[in-house]
Scaffold this motif. Structure first.
Motif, short mmCIF file in Angstrom:
data_model
loop_
_atom_site.label_atom_id
_atom_site.label_comp_id
_atom_site.label_asym_id
_atom_site.label_seq_id
_atom_site.Cartn_x
_atom_site.Cartn_y
_atom_site.Cartn_z
N PHE A 13 0.82 -1.21 0.00
CA PHE A 13 0.00 0.00 0.00
C PHE A 13 0.86 1.27 0.00
N SER A 14 0.40 2.26 -0.74
CA SER A 14 1.04 3.58 -0.72
C SER A 14 0.41 4.42 0.39
N ASP A 15 1.00 5.57 0.68
CA ASP A 15 0.41 6.49 1.64
C ASP A 15 -1.00 6.89 1.20
N GLU A 16 -1.16 7.11 -0.10
CA GLU A 16 -2.47 7.52 -0.62
C GLU A 16 -3.53 6.43 -0.40
N GLU A 17 -3.15 5.19 -0.58
CA GLU A 17 -4.08 4.09 -0.36
C GLU A 17 -4.43 3.96 1.12
N LEU A 18 -3.45 4.18 1.98
CA LEU A 18 -3.73 4.14 3.41
C LEU A 18 -4.59 5.32 3.83
N ASP A 19 -4.36 6.48 3.22
CA ASP A 19 -5.22 7.63 3.48
C ASP A 19 -6.68 7.30 3.17
N GLN A 20 -6.89 6.59 2.08
CA GLN A 20 -8.24 6.22 1.69
C GLN A 20 -8.83 5.21 2.67
N TYR A 21 -8.00 4.27 3.13
CA TYR A 21 -8.45 3.30 4.12
C TYR A 21 -8.91 4.01 5.39
N LEU A 22 -8.11 4.98 5.84
CA LEU A 22 -8.47 5.73 7.04
C LEU A 22 -9.77 6.50 6.83
N LYS A 23 -9.91 7.09 5.67
CA LYS A 23 -11.12 7.84 5.36
C LYS A 23 -12.35 6.93 5.32
N ASP A 24 -12.20 5.77 4.68
CA ASP A 24 -13.32 4.82 4.55
C ASP A 24 -13.80 4.34 5.92
N HIS A 25 -12.87 4.19 6.85
CA HIS A 25 -13.21 3.63 8.17
C HIS A 25 -13.25 4.71 9.27
N ARG A 26 -13.15 5.95 8.87
CA ARG A 26 -13.22 7.09 9.79
C ARG A 26 -12.24 6.94 10.96
N LEU A 27 -11.01 6.70 10.60
CA LEU A 27 -9.96 6.48 11.59
C LEU A 27 -9.06 7.71 11.70
N PRO A 28 -8.62 8.04 12.90
CA PRO A 28 -7.72 9.18 13.08
C PRO A 28 -6.29 8.82 12.67
N ASN A 29 -5.49 9.84 12.39
CA ASN A 29 -4.08 9.66 12.10
C ASN A 29 -3.32 10.73 12.86
N GLU A 30 -2.03 10.50 13.07
CA GLU A 30 -1.24 11.48 13.83
C GLU A 30 0.19 11.50 13.29
N PHE A 31 0.64 12.66 12.84
CA PHE A 31 1.96 12.77 12.22
C PHE A 31 3.01 13.38 13.15
N ASN A 32 2.60 13.88 14.30
CA ASN A 32 3.55 14.48 15.24
C ASN A 32 4.17 13.35 16.07
N TYR A 33 5.15 12.68 15.48
CA TYR A 33 5.72 11.47 16.07
C TYR A 33 7.24 11.57 16.08
N PHE A 34 7.86 11.03 17.13
CA PHE A 34 9.32 11.07 17.25
C PHE A 34 9.84 9.73 17.75
N ASP A 35 10.78 9.16 16.99
CA ASP A 35 11.45 7.93 17.42
C ASP A 35 12.92 8.27 17.67
N PRO A 36 13.34 8.31 18.92
CA PRO A 36 14.72 8.72 19.23
C PRO A 36 15.76 7.73 18.77
N THR A 37 15.37 6.49 18.44
CA THR A 37 16.34 5.49 18.00
C THR A 37 16.60 5.56 16.50
N LYS A 38 15.71 6.23 15.76
CA LYS A 38 15.88 6.32 14.30
C LYS A 38 16.47 7.67 13.89
N GLN A 39 15.81 8.76 14.29
CA GLN A 39 16.22 10.12 13.98
C GLN A 39 16.18 10.45 12.49
N LEU A 40 16.40 9.47 11.63
CA LEU A 40 16.30 9.65 10.19
C LEU A 40 15.21 8.73 9.66
N ASP A 41 14.38 9.21 8.73
CA ASP A 41 13.24 8.43 8.23
C ASP A 41 13.65 7.14 7.54
N ASN A 42 14.83 7.12 6.92
CA ASN A 42 15.24 5.94 6.16
C ASN A 42 16.10 4.97 6.97
#
Length: 202
Positions: free
Chosen positions: A166-195
């Motif tokens: 699934f792409s982000d866009e497909e997951l966005d649609q899944y969340l919309k279809d099921h009326r689910l919340p999302n949250e992007f203000n997230y921090f993982d101190p062990t990763k620090q870099l997205d990749n």
């Protein structure tokens, strides 16, 4: 078990069908979460098929206030059976003696062991799962591009990623279809870099 053949067979299945396949295979499934972006999708998907599944949350102690509020909201909304595992040392204590080392710092390995790997190993030792649901997806990191819908963890547990293709866009649609919340203000101190991998999956 031929992982490559299973991945070929599951490539055309829907996420629900993948979850059903995995639950038929395993006897002691778990799902892990850190309540990062799009976690509501995998939590909703798996708990709709298996409401009683144990939800393992290894809380590093460094989450944002938004993440903790999101976790509370989802736990109530989806009636999650949260199994909480935390480091043996508080974040406040660690801040004094270690801090949050940069990824290039040799101390970062110790930090990752303390806040993520040790609690995770403790959780896996307690629950002894044979199936582990995750929200790993293709395109997130080079390692994740190589594993497929189904893979094996270092200790042999069958990892299943129903939204792997699934792409982000497909997951966005899944969340919309099921009326689910999302949250992007997230921090993982062990990763620090997205990749960068956090240590649990590579």
């Amino acid at each position: 078990m031929d992982i490559d053949q299973i991945n070929i067979e599951l490539a055309t299945k829907t996420p629900v069908e993948i979850v059903q396949w995995a639950l038929n295979y395993g006897q002691t499934p778990i799902i892990t979460t850190n309540f990062r972006p799009y976690e509501s999708a995998i939590l909703h998907l798996v708990t709709r098929v298996c409401p009683s599944i144990k939800v393992i949350w290894c809380d590093t102690g460094y989450n944002t206030s938004s993440t903790y509020k999101h976790a509370e909201e989802l736990t109530k909304l989806l009636a999650l059976d949260i199994q909480l595992y935390i480091p043996k040392q508080t974040a406040a204590h660690r801040d004094v003696v270690l801090g949050i080392p940069q990824v290039e710092d040799p101390k970062h390995r110790l930090f990752t062991e303390q806040v993520k790997l040790e609690p995770f190993k403790r959780a896996m030792g307690t629950h002894q799962p044979d199936v582990w649901f995750t929200n790993l997806r293709k395109g997130q990191t080079a390692f994740r591009n190589s594993i497929g819908v189904v893979s094996r963890s270092a200790d042999g547990v069958l990892k299943v990623s129903p939204f792997y293709h699934f792409s982000d866009e497909e997951l966005d649609q899944y969340l919309k279809d099921h009326r689910l919340p999302n949250e992007f203000n997230y921090f993982d101190p062990t990763k620090q870099l997205d990749n960068r991998e956090c240590g649990l999956h590579n």
